[in-house]
Design a protein around this motif. Structure first.
Motif, PDB file in Angstrom:
ATOM      1  N   PRO A 138     -12.037   1.107  64.325  1.00 23.56           N
ATOM      2  CA  PRO A 138     -12.524   2.292  65.044  1.00 23.56           C
ATOM      3  C   PRO A 138     -12.553   2.085  66.554  1.00 23.56           C
ATOM      4  O   PRO A 138     -12.199   2.990  67.319  1.00 23.56           O
ATOM      5  CB  PRO A 138     -13.924   2.490  64.462  1.00 23.56           C
ATOM      6  N   GLN A 139     -12.949   0.899  67.005  1.00 25.07           N
ATOM      7  CA  GLN A 139     -12.952   0.620  68.444  1.00 25.07           C
ATOM      8  C   GLN A 139     -11.534   0.627  68.997  1.00 25.07           C
ATOM      9  O   GLN A 139     -11.272   1.204  70.059  1.00 25.07           O
ATOM     10  CB  GLN A 139     -13.606  -0.746  68.700  1.00 25.07           C
ATOM     11  N   ARG A 140     -10.606   0.008  68.294  1.00 26.95           N
ATOM     12  CA  ARG A 140      -9.235  -0.095  68.788  1.00 26.95           C
ATOM     13  C   ARG A 140      -8.518   1.249  68.821  1.00 26.95           C
ATOM     14  O   ARG A 140      -7.648   1.477  69.662  1.00 26.95           O
ATOM     15  CB  ARG A 140      -8.446  -1.101  67.948  1.00 26.95           C
ATOM     16  N   MET A 141      -8.874   2.134  67.907  1.00 31.28           N
ATOM     17  CA  MET A 141      -8.175   3.419  67.802  1.00 31.28           C
ATOM     18  C   MET A 141      -8.892   4.562  68.519  1.00 31.28           C
ATOM     19  O   MET A 141      -8.369   5.680  68.568  1.00 31.28           O
ATOM     20  CB  MET A 141      -7.993   3.795  66.327  1.00 31.28           C
ATOM     21  N   ALA A 142     -10.057   4.310  69.080  1.00 36.43           N
ATOM     22  CA  ALA A 142     -10.877   5.381  69.651  1.00 36.43           C
ATOM     23  C   ALA A 142     -10.138   6.183  70.718  1.00 36.43           C
ATOM     24  O   ALA A 142     -10.324   7.404  70.840  1.00 36.43           O
ATOM     25  CB  ALA A 142     -12.165   4.803  70.225  1.00 36.43           C
ATOM     26  N   THR A 143      -9.285   5.526  71.485  1.00 34.17           N
ATOM     27  CA  THR A 143      -8.558   6.200  72.560  1.00 34.17           C
ATOM     28  C   THR A 143      -7.447   7.097  72.037  1.00 34.17           C
ATOM     29  O   THR A 143      -6.983   7.994  72.741  1.00 34.17           O
ATOM     30  CB  THR A 143      -7.961   5.151  73.520  1.00 34.17           C
ATOM     31  N   VAL A 145      -7.224   8.806  68.805  1.00 33.24           N
ATOM     32  CA  VAL A 145      -7.454   9.847  67.801  1.00 33.24           C
ATOM     33  C   VAL A 145      -7.587  11.209  68.482  1.00 33.24           C
ATOM     34  O   VAL A 145      -8.061  11.308  69.615  1.00 33.24           O
ATOM     35  CB  VAL A 145      -8.717   9.547  66.967  1.00 33.24           C
ATOM     36  N   ALA A 146      -7.157  12.254  67.772  1.00 33.17           N
ATOM     37  CA  ALA A 146      -7.285  13.613  68.311  1.00 33.17           C
ATOM     38  C   ALA A 146      -8.725  14.079  68.273  1.00 33.17           C
ATOM     39  O   ALA A 146      -9.207  14.736  69.194  1.00 33.17           O
ATOM     40  CB  ALA A 146      -6.398  14.561  67.510  1.00 33.17           C
ATOM     41  N   ASP A 147      -9.432  13.723  67.205  1.00 36.79           N
ATOM     42  CA  ASP A 147     -10.834  14.075  67.032  1.00 36.79           C
ATOM     43  C   ASP A 147     -11.630  12.778  67.005  1.00 36.79           C
ATOM     44  O   ASP A 147     -11.393  11.916  66.143  1.00 36.79           O
ATOM     45  CB  ASP A 147     -11.015  14.839  65.721  1.00 36.79           C
ATOM     46  N   PRO A 148     -12.586  12.578  67.934  1.00 37.90           N
ATOM     47  CA  PRO A 148     -13.350  11.324  67.953  1.00 37.90           C
ATOM     48  C   PRO A 148     -14.001  10.984  66.619  1.00 37.90           C
ATOM     49  O   PRO A 148     -14.192   9.801  66.300  1.00 37.90           O
ATOM     50  CB  PRO A 148     -14.403  11.572  69.038  1.00 37.90           C
ATOM     51  N   ALA A 149     -14.295  11.993  65.817  1.00 38.08           N
ATOM     52  CA  ALA A 149     -14.919  11.735  64.517  1.00 38.08           C
ATOM     53  C   ALA A 149     -13.966  11.039  63.550  1.00 38.08           C
ATOM     54  O   ALA A 149     -14.408  10.435  62.560  1.00 38.08           O
ATOM     55  CB  ALA A 149     -15.420  13.043  63.911  1.00 38.08           C
ATOM     56  N   ASP A 150     -12.656  11.100  63.817  1.00 35.85           N
ATOM     57  CA  ASP A 150     -11.683  10.503  62.898  1.00 35.85           C
ATOM     58  C   ASP A 150     -11.811   8.988  62.803  1.00 35.85           C
ATOM     59  O   ASP A 150     -11.367   8.402  61.805  1.00 35.85           O
ATOM     60  CB  ASP A 150     -10.261  10.862  63.328  1.00 35.85           C
ATOM     61  N   VAL A 151     -12.382   8.346  63.807  1.00 29.81           N
ATOM     62  CA  VAL A 151     -12.441   6.877  63.766  1.00 29.81           C
ATOM     63  C   VAL A 151     -13.272   6.379  62.588  1.00 29.81           C
ATOM     64  O   VAL A 151     -13.104   5.233  62.150  1.00 29.81           O
ATOM     65  CB  VAL A 151     -12.985   6.277  65.087  1.00 29.81           C
ATOM     66  N   ALA A 230      -4.718  10.643  59.651  1.00 27.89           N
ATOM     67  CA  ALA A 230      -5.335  10.483  60.975  1.00 27.89           C
ATOM     68  C   ALA A 230      -4.868   9.193  61.636  1.00 27.89           C
ATOM     69  O   ALA A 230      -4.635   9.141  62.852  1.00 27.89           O
ATOM     70  CB  ALA A 230      -6.854  10.507  60.852  1.00 27.89           C
ATOM     71  N   PHE A 231      -4.716   8.151  60.831  1.00 24.76           N
ATOM     72  CA  PHE A 231      -4.276   6.872  61.379  1.00 24.76           C
ATOM     73  C   PHE A 231      -2.827   6.960  61.850  1.00 24.76           C
ATOM     74  O   PHE A 231      -2.478   6.424  62.918  1.00 24.76           O
ATOM     75  CB  PHE A 231      -4.425   5.780  60.321  1.00 24.76           C
ATOM     76  N   ALA A 232      -1.975   7.638  61.074  1.00 23.80           N
ATOM     77  CA  ALA A 232      -0.574   7.792  61.479  1.00 23.80           C
ATOM     78  C   ALA A 232      -0.472   8.525  62.813  1.00 23.80           C
ATOM     79  O   ALA A 232       0.320   8.148  63.688  1.00 23.80           O
ATOM     80  CB  ALA A 232       0.205   8.528  60.395  1.00 23.80           C
ATOM     81  N   ARG A 233      -1.265   9.567  62.982  1.00 23.84           N
ATOM     82  CA  ARG A 233      -1.237  10.307  64.254  1.00 23.84           C
ATOM     83  C   ARG A 233      -1.728   9.439  65.405  1.00 23.84           C
ATOM     84  O   ARG A 233      -1.172   9.477  66.519  1.00 23.84           O
ATOM     85  CB  ARG A 233      -2.092  11.573  64.133  1.00 23.84           C
ATOM     86  N   ALA A 234      -2.756   8.628  65.145  1.00 27.76           N
ATOM     87  CA  ALA A 234      -3.271   7.742  66.193  1.00 27.76           C
ATOM     88  C   ALA A 234      -2.234   6.684  66.569  1.00 27.76           C
ATOM     89  O   ALA A 234      -2.076   6.343  67.748  1.00 27.76           O
ATOM     90  CB  ALA A 234      -4.569   7.082  65.724  1.00 27.76           C
ATOM     91  N   GLN A 235      -1.517   6.166  65.569  1.00 25.98           N
ATOM     92  CA  GLN A 235      -0.481   5.178  65.858  1.00 25.98           C
ATOM     93  C   GLN A 235       0.663   5.778  66.674  1.00 25.98           C
ATOM     94  O   GLN A 235       1.225   5.117  67.553  1.00 25.98           O
ATOM     95  CB  GLN A 235       0.057   4.592  64.548  1.00 25.98           C
ATOM     96  N   GLU A 236       0.996   7.022  66.390  1.00 21.01           N
ATOM     97  CA  GLU A 236       2.033   7.681  67.197  1.00 21.01           C
ATOM     98  C   GLU A 236       1.609   7.730  68.663  1.00 21.01           C
ATOM     99  O   GLU A 236       2.406   7.429  69.570  1.00 21.01           O
ATOM    100  CB  GLU A 236       2.288   9.093  66.677  1.00 21.01           C
ATOM    101  N   ARG A 237       0.365   8.081  68.916  1.00 22.84           N
ATOM    102  CA  ARG A 237      -0.120   8.144  70.304  1.00 22.84           C
ATOM    103  C   ARG A 237      -0.174   6.748  70.928  1.00 22.84           C
ATOM    104  O   ARG A 237       0.154   6.569  72.105  1.00 22.84           O
ATOM    105  CB  ARG A 237      -1.499   8.803  70.338  1.00 22.84           C
TER     106      ARG A 237
END
Length: 267
Positions: A138-143, A145-151, A230-237
């Motif tokens: 969650p800390q590593r992906m916080a930047t 995610v589209a929605d902060p709640a997704d972490v 949600a993780f796939a979208r975060a990895q794309e970013r």
């Protein structure tokens, strides 16, 4: 950004090592990897060999050395044994057993894929050690995610390797062993196979084929699909940000495209 790799072992470093492990007959520097200034196989006077990686003590990522040292006892026998950590003469050095072996082949049809899966199954039983300072996913992906709640989807107590590039997987005597635990983290158990998906796509698999392989992991099918989405979208970013950094290499572009391909499948 990759750390500049020294092409020769500095004389002062060689002396530091010889002072504790004895004479070194030959030094074989290694070019693979991005996190260390020093990466070398040392052939010893007693007929054995060790693998040494290191950073200067004032390097901004010297903390990765301590993380590797701290995590080493908890890796379910999947990492080379750490023999010594030396902090002397301005250097932080880790001396590992030398596994030998070769880098894994992730291409479609490779027999190594089954071996990597077996290693992931073994690692799935590892719990993040409470007394080791690890970042959480969650800390590593916080930047990213589209929605902060997704972490919250990424929370968990599993010990994760997280850096599944083929250079970090060695095939040794018919088994996969994992090196370079600098980015070890804690999080949901399905995250390691999810990260592997991106490397598989970059290695020639379709997104569907890559996910089919990841689905063999015991945590995959019990995970809600929207967590993985949600993780796939975060990895794309994340990979988009890396690809727009200074001087990205060829693999960075491949992984950016692979992460985009995977995210599009998960939409």
């Amino acid at each position: 950004m990759a750390t500049h790799r020294l092409t020769e072992l500095p004389a002062d470093v060689l002396k530091l090592i010889e002072d504790v492990i004895g004479p070194v007959l030959n030094v074989e520097t290694v070019s693979a990897g991005y996190n260390s200034e020093i990466a070398a196989r040392l052939h010893l006077g007693n007929g054995g060999s060790v693998f040494v990686k290191g950073l200067r003590q004032d390097h901004p990522r010297v903390w990765t050395q301590q993380r590797e040292a701290d995590v080493n006892p908890f890796t379910c026998g999947l990492a080379p044994t750490l023999r010594r950590q030396l902090r002397r003469g301005g250097w932080d050095l880790l001396v590992f057993e030398d596994l030998g072996g070769r880098h894994a082949d992730y291409s479609p049809g490779s027999p190594d894929l089954e071996l990597v899966l077996q290693a992931m199954w073994s690692l799935a039983s590892a719990t993040s050690p409470a007394d080791v300072d690890l970042k959480t996913m969650p800390q590593r992906m916080a930047t990213y995610v589209a929605d902060p709640a997704d972490v919250r989807f990424f929370e968990g107590r599993a010990l994760l390797h997280t850096d599944w590039k083929p250079d970090n997987v060695l095939i040794v005597d018919g088994q996969a062993q994992l090196v370079d635990w600098a980015w070890a983290s804690s999080g949901a158990a399905w995250i390691d196979p999810a990260l592997w998906v991106i490397w598989l796509i970059a290695s020639g698999h379709s997104a569907g084929e890559a996910e089919s392989l990841a689905a063999h992991h015991p945590a995959w099918d019990i995970t809600p699909a929207y967590h993985i989405d949600a993780f796939a979208r975060a990895q794309e970013r994340l990979w988009e940000s890396i690809a727009h950094a200074d001087r990205p290499d060829e693999w960075t572009h491949k992984l950016h495209m692979a992460a985009r391909t995977w995210a599009e499948r998960r939409r």
